[in-house]
Design an enzyme around this catalytic site. Structure first.
Site, PDB file in Angstrom:
ATOM      1  N   ASP A  99       3.211  95.307  48.398  1.00  0.00           N
ATOM      2  CA  ASP A  99       4.036  96.509  48.321  1.00  0.00           C
ATOM      3  C   ASP A  99       3.096  97.705  48.329  1.00  0.00           C
ATOM      4  OD1 ASP A  99       6.321  98.164  47.766  1.00  0.00           O
ATOM      5  OD2 ASP A  99       7.206  96.435  46.753  1.00  0.00           O
ATOM      6  N   ASP A 200       7.078 101.375  50.360  1.00  0.00           N
ATOM      7  CA  ASP A 200       8.079 101.942  49.456  1.00  0.00           C
ATOM      8  C   ASP A 200       8.497 103.351  49.889  1.00  0.00           C
ATOM      9  OD1 ASP A 200       9.239 101.448  46.655  1.00  0.00           O
ATOM     10  OD2 ASP A 200       8.341 103.427  46.395  1.00  0.00           O
ATOM     11  N   GLU A 254      10.714 100.770  53.865  1.00  0.00           N
ATOM     12  CA  GLU A 254      11.926 100.982  53.064  1.00  0.00           C
ATOM     13  C   GLU A 254      12.502 102.346  53.417  1.00  0.00           C
ATOM     14  OE1 GLU A 254      13.684 100.981  48.531  1.00  0.00           O
ATOM     15  OE2 GLU A 254      11.810 102.003  48.950  1.00  0.00           O
ATOM     16  N   HIS A 326      15.218  93.732  44.022  1.00  0.00           N
ATOM     17  CA  HIS A 326      15.083  94.106  42.610  1.00  0.00           C
ATOM     18  C   HIS A 326      15.771  95.423  42.267  1.00  0.00           C
ATOM     19  CE1 HIS A 326      12.222  96.262  44.958  1.00  0.00           C
ATOM     20  NE2 HIS A 326      11.986  97.078  43.956  1.00  0.00           N
ATOM     21  N   ASP A 327      16.345  96.094  43.257  1.00  0.00           N
ATOM     22  CA  ASP A 327      16.945  97.406  43.005  1.00  0.00           C
ATOM     23  C   ASP A 327      18.462  97.387  42.902  1.00  0.00           C
ATOM     24  OD1 ASP A 327      14.590  98.818  42.872  1.00  0.00           O
ATOM     25  OD2 ASP A 327      14.522  99.208  45.029  1.00  0.00           O
TER      26      ASP A 327
HETATM   27  C1  NOJ Z   1      11.927 101.817  45.685  1.00  0.00           C
HETATM   28  C2  NOJ Z   1      11.594 100.608  44.869  1.00  0.00           C
HETATM   29  O1  NOJ Z   1      12.154  99.461  45.453  1.00  0.00           O
HETATM   30  C3  NOJ Z   1      12.088 100.867  43.476  1.00  0.00           C
HETATM   31  O2  NOJ Z   1      12.051  99.727  42.667  1.00  0.00           O
HETATM   32  C4  NOJ Z   1      11.278 101.988  42.884  1.00  0.00           C
HETATM   33  O3  NOJ Z   1      11.768 102.305  41.611  1.00  0.00           O
HETATM   34  C5  NOJ Z   1      11.336 103.238  43.777  1.00  0.00           C
HETATM   35  N1  NOJ Z   1      11.190 102.942  45.165  1.00  0.00           N
HETATM   36  C6  NOJ Z   1      10.250 104.192  43.398  1.00  0.00           C
HETATM   37  O4  NOJ Z   1       8.999 103.653  43.728  1.00  0.00           O
END
Ligand code: NOJ
Length: 550
Positions: A99, A200, A254, A326-327
């Site tokens: 990541d 990210d 992302e 995970h989000d």
């Molecule tokens: C996206 C990530 O997937 C998330 O978990 C994170 O909190 C935010 N970006 C900030 O880095």
């Protein structure tokens, strides 16, 4: 170097390391635990792992606040453990994706510490602004996690921008020195042998000049001024030309709020700067842009998301397929049904896994893990969740605010993987875990599902195995049918050798259905399903079927 697109034939598994498997008995997941489970991941048919951040970090955002990009956190086992995992994965023919979080760092990163003291060359590594006076902030942007996007730094006596938590200051990507740092990080990991990066919120890295106030979008103020900002393509092209093009690797962007058409400007195979994109449309079929504005699940919205990406990217770019990470809360609890947990987990798998693209499976998805409902708000660990509970919907009762988290919190997907029915789900030998284990682990766990040929786990295995065998899935053409149905998702994939029809019911009741005209079921082989007995034109609750014609 001409890009070798090996990722097209692969299936990835996402590891969120804190909750995957504890190898050293301290109650938190680590790389020793990952090493133990490499064969398990391989046994799913997965040939790659994406690691959410494992670098040294104070953990304000569970590792997405990085304090050192070129090391591995001691609590995860340090660099030695990482090399062991990397080697172990490569020996098994598996790739490793790191990541890369370079929109922001931790405020404990050395660069920030030097920048706040105006020590060169770090002075302009971050986005600093003087106090505008009159109690005002430099602009009206909001952060995603903790109120306004600006925090006063008493050392430098200026405000710094943070689009996420207070402890996540945004880097100033317009500074060429910062871009050189990013390239150093990329080279460091690629030289060690990693195979690519998930990047990210990479579409946020270039902010509009002057950081103007946002009068366009009331929620998430500021986004139109930094999402797909003015220099984003230029900076990504620079990373590609200077580093990525010289390695056999791939990148995954992302990208919140991106349409498939817009995605092509990043990932078009002819002139894109990256290889695949994590889009959000497929994970917002039960909410308005964010999980915190929940709506009833709409299958039509989900189908539209799936189909528009399939149609628009066809022949031009490659899809990344996912339903969990995970989000977001667990997909069975969102799009499926906990009442029909097994059936709906399998239907969701079939809906996803036969589309064209590279699937990513999130830890625990393969056993149909569900949302978590703690009775004490103090059990939550996620910065966004805690802020939400403490600062929003204050007109509601504490119980109502807590129940909102049961539905919306990212921690739903962050409880430990349920390996067995032993204490703490076999996740750790410690008495306590860094976050609670979902109490449903005696009922939902890997060990039990290993024994059951009809488990969700074994369904994932079968589906992945089939997807790899079927050329029409990876290289054929997608077509959706009966797109107005709010209960049925029906699509075909075909190439000149074979075609399949994927039938997925999202109904809690029996559902009548008819195959599209040129699909004569009498001539087909039923290669996958989630019921042992079937009636041709009636689908049982959350029934799915995959038919093959050769
Ligand atoms: C996206 C990530 O997937 C998330 O978990 C994170 O909190 C935010 N970006 C900030 O880095």
């Amino acid at each position: 170097m001409e890009r070798n697109r090996w990722y097209k034939d692969m299936v990835f598994y996402q590891i969120w390391p804190r909750s995957f498997k504890d190898g050293n008995g301290d109650g938190m997941g680590d790389l020793l635990g990952v090493y133990e489970k490499l064969d398990y991941i391989k046994s799913l048919g997965c040939d790659g792992i994406w690691f959410s951040p494992i670098y040294p970090s104070p953990g304000a955002d569970c590792g997405y606040d990085i304090a050192d990009y070129m090391d591995i956190a001691p609590e995860f086992g340090g660099m030695d453990a990482f090399r062991k995992v990397l080697e172990g994965a490569h020996e098994r023919g598996m790739k490793i994706l790191m990541d890369l979080v370079v929109n922001h760092t931790s405020d404990e990163h050395e660069w920030f510490q030097l920048s706040r003291q105006r020590i060169e060359p770090y002075t302009d590594y971050y986005i600093w602004r003087p106090d505008p006076g009159n109690g005002k902030l430099p602009n009206n942007w909001d952060s995603f996690f903790e109120g306004k996007a600006w925090t006063w730094d008493p050392v430098r006596e200026e405000y710094y921008l943070h689009l996420f938590a207070v402890k996540q200051p945004d880097l100033n990507m317009d500074n060429p020195l910062v871009r050189e740092e990013v390239k150093k990080i990329l080279r460091f990991w690629l030289d060690m042998g990693v195979d690519g990066f998930r990047e990210d919120v990479i579409t946020y890295i270039s902010k509009k000049e002057g950081l103007p106030n946002d009068y366009i979008m009331p929620a998430s103020k500021g986004m139109p001024h930094y999402n797909h900002g003015p220099h984003v393509h230029e900076y990504l092209a620079e990373f590609k030309a200077d580093v990525l093009d010289h390695y056999d690797c791939f990148t995954l962007a992302e990208a919140p709020l991106v349409s498939p058409k817009k995605a092509l400007s990043y990932i078009d195979e002819k002139n894109g700067q990256m290889d695949m994109m994590i889009q959000f449309q497929c994970v917002t079929a039960d909410c308005l842009l964010t999980d915190y504005i929940p709506l009833p699940f709409s299958l039509r919205k989900l189908k539209k998301a799936f189909s528009s990406w399939q149609y628009t990217l066809k022949g031009k770019a490659w899809n990344m397929l996912y339903l969990e990470n995970h989000d977001h809360p667990r997909i069975v609890s969102r799009y499926g049904s906990e009442q029909f947990r097994e059936e709906s987990a399998k239907t969701l798998a079939a809906a996803l896994l036969f589309q064209q693209g590279t699937p990513f499976i999130y830890q625990g998805q393969e056993i149909g893990m569900t949302n978590w409902r703690p009775s004490d708000p103090g059990e939550y660990r996620d910065v966004q969740t805690i802020y939400n509970y403490e600062h929003t919907a204050l007109n509601k009762t504490p119980q109502q605010r807590l129940e909102r988290l049961w539905r919306c919190s990212r921690d739903n997907a962050r409880t430990p993987v349920q390996w067995s029915s032993e204490k703490n789900a076999g996740f750790t030998t410690a008495d306590t875990t860094w976050i609670s284990v979902n109490p449903n682990y005696p009922r939902i766990n890997v060990a039990d599902q290993e024994q059951d040929p009809d488990s969700v786990l074994n369904f994932y295995r079968k589906a992945i195995h089939l997807r790899k065998k079927l050329s029409c899935v990876r290289y054929g053409t997608y077509k959706e049918y009966q797109k107005h149905s709010g209960k049925l998702y029906l699509y075909s994939m075909r190439d000149d050798r074979q075609r399949i029809l994927v039938v997925c019911s999202f109904s809690k009741k029996n559902l009548k259905w008819k195959a599209p005209r040129d699909f004569y079921l009498g001539g087909a082989e039923l290669i996958l399903g989630n019921y042992n007995t079937t009636v041709e034109n009636i689908l049982q609750p959350y029934e799915c079927r995959v038919y093959l014609w050769k």
